[in-house]
Design an enzyme around this catalytic site. Structure first.
Site, PDB file in Angstrom:
ATOM      1  N   HIS A 191      -9.263   0.401  -4.725  1.00  0.00           N
ATOM      2  CA  HIS A 191     -10.137   0.896  -5.796  1.00  0.00           C
ATOM      3  C   HIS A 191     -11.128  -0.218  -6.131  1.00  0.00           C
ATOM      4  O   HIS A 191     -10.759  -1.399  -6.128  1.00  0.00           O
ATOM      5  CB  HIS A 191      -9.344   1.200  -7.080  1.00  0.00           C
ATOM      6  CG  HIS A 191      -8.657   2.517  -7.114  1.00  0.00           C
ATOM      7  ND1 HIS A 191      -7.405   2.695  -7.674  1.00  0.00           N
ATOM      8  CD2 HIS A 191      -9.048   3.747  -6.694  1.00  0.00           C
ATOM      9  CE1 HIS A 191      -7.055   3.967  -7.600  1.00  0.00           C
ATOM     10  NE2 HIS A 191      -8.038   4.629  -7.000  1.00  0.00           N
ATOM     11  N   CYS A 287      -6.600  -1.214 -14.719  1.00  0.00           N
ATOM     12  CA  CYS A 287      -6.141   0.118 -14.287  1.00  0.00           C
ATOM     13  C   CYS A 287      -5.427   0.850 -15.415  1.00  0.00           C
ATOM     14  O   CYS A 287      -5.337   2.072 -15.400  1.00  0.00           O
ATOM     15  CB  CYS A 287      -5.138   0.010 -13.137  1.00  0.00           C
ATOM     16  SG  CYS A 287      -5.716  -0.844 -11.694  1.00  0.00           S
TER      17      CYS A 287
HETATM   18  N1  ARG Z   1      -0.305   3.759  -7.911  1.00  0.00           N
HETATM   19  C1  ARG Z   1      -1.629   4.032  -8.358  1.00  0.00           C
HETATM   20  C2  ARG Z   1      -2.455   4.594  -7.207  1.00  0.00           C
HETATM   21  O1  ARG Z   1      -2.244   4.181  -6.095  1.00  0.00           O
HETATM   22  C3  ARG Z   1      -2.275   2.809  -8.917  1.00  0.00           C
HETATM   23  C4  ARG Z   1      -3.623   3.056  -9.491  1.00  0.00           C
HETATM   24  C5  ARG Z   1      -4.330   1.826  -9.932  1.00  0.00           C
HETATM   25  N2  ARG Z   1      -5.493   2.155 -10.634  1.00  0.00           N
HETATM   26  C6  ARG Z   1      -6.694   1.539 -10.539  1.00  0.00           C
HETATM   27  N3  ARG Z   1      -7.625   1.901 -11.347  1.00  0.00           N
HETATM   28  N4  ARG Z   1      -6.936   0.650  -9.606  1.00  0.00           N
HETATM   29  O2  ARG Z   1      -3.303   5.442  -7.367  1.00  0.00           O
END
Ligand code: ARG
Length: 297
Positions: A191, A287
């Site tokens: 991300h 996050c």
């Molecule tokens: N386990 C979640 C996923 O893989 C973690 C999300 C993390 N969020 C972020 N905004 N980077 O989607």
């Protein structure tokens, strides 16, 4: 003879008397989701591999509480109730992207997280936001992959592992804003908010190896060298770029002292909050919050 753009003093005084100062800007507001149902239940990013059911809910609750308290010192926090079957709902950054009362609700790439969408949609609807859906065919993972420059003139959007590049075009229209797409090439930084953080004062903190050359060129064209805070891999894998920033305060997971000093030298107050239980799911401070432009109605 006065031009029509000039006013005489009497009028000026009358205007001054009638003048009401602008209301002070609203405090920053963030959406968070308590980790009552948080767990690593599946593997949809490299951090989750080997960590299924390996996090402690008690420790996660303590860490989240400290983050909540830290964020509450600089912002208002709104809460959404966690829902059974959606253990990643704590990562509210992925709910969507909101600006000026309009929210684009995420379309998750992985079916494991698609069940969160109706819960977030309902929350925003009930909170009085204008809700836009994004198409399932073009996954878009919200603020996890879309970050406004601090001056608000540009939207940086990541694509590759989750969000697809073609989902960026509608965003341009929704907010009438310049959108710049950045290609994420390292699966660990799946991300945009895991490797890139626009900061107050026109700074940007980022991990260059997470991007392809063309994307780095775009970042470098926008941010002059003295505004770039380059993060080394050791800090990047501790989610240093996954930072919450309000004015001069930055809240993030534990980082090395070099990076801390670099940020402090640029006038930032650093609040470190240990978030090891959330790193097991591939997330940290940023996050766990989603920025809202105003409180819920
Ligand atoms: N386990 C979640 C996923 O893989 C973690 C999300 C993390 N969020 C972020 N905004 N980077 O989607």
């Amino acid at each position: 003879m006065m031009s029509t753009h000039q006013i005489d003093l009497t009028t000026a005084n009358a205007l001054t008397a009638a003048y009401k100062p602008e209301p002070t800007p609203a405090v920053a507001t963030f959406l968070m989701c308590p980790p009552k149902l948080y767990d690593v239940d599946y593997v949809i990013n490299p951090w989750m591999a080997g960590n299924v059911h390996a996090s402690s809910r008690t420790r996660a609750a303590e860490q989240w509480q400290r983050l909540y308290e830290a964020v509450s010192t600089i912002a208002d926090v709104q809460l959404i109730e966690p829902q059974p079957g959606s253990p990643d709902m704590v990562f509210t950054a992925n709910a969507g992207l909101e600006r000026n009362g309009t929210v684009a609700i995420s379309s998750f790439f992985h079916p494991e997280r698609q069940g969160e969408e109706p819960h977030f949609r309902r929350w925003f609807h009930e909170a009085g936001y204008k809700v836009l859906d994004t198409p399932r065919a073009t996954p878009f993972e919200g603020e996890g992959d879309a970050l406004f420059s601090t001056d608000g003139t540009r939207l940086w959007v990541g694509y590759g592992p989750r969000t697809v590049a073609s989902s960026h075009h509608p965003l341009r229209k929704v907010w009438g804003i310049e959108v710049t797409s950045l290609h994420l090439i390292d699966p660990r930084f799946y991300h945009l908010d895991t490797c890139f953080a626009p900061l107050d004062g026109g700074y940007v903190m980022y991990f260059p190896e997470a991007f392809d050359r063309a994307s780095l060129d775009k970042i470098e064209a926008f941010y002059p060298p003295e505004k770039r805070i380059i993060v080394a891999e050791a800090d990047a894998i501790c989610f240093a770029c996954n930072a919450i920033n309000v004015d001069r305060t930055i809240i993030l997971n534990n980082i090395g002292s070099d990076l801390r000093h670099k940020l402090e030298a640029r006038g930032f107050d650093i609040i470190e909050v240990t978030l090891t239980e959330f790193l097991k799911a591939g997330g940290a401070a940023k996050c766990l919050v989603m920025k809202l432009s105003r409180p819920a109605l």
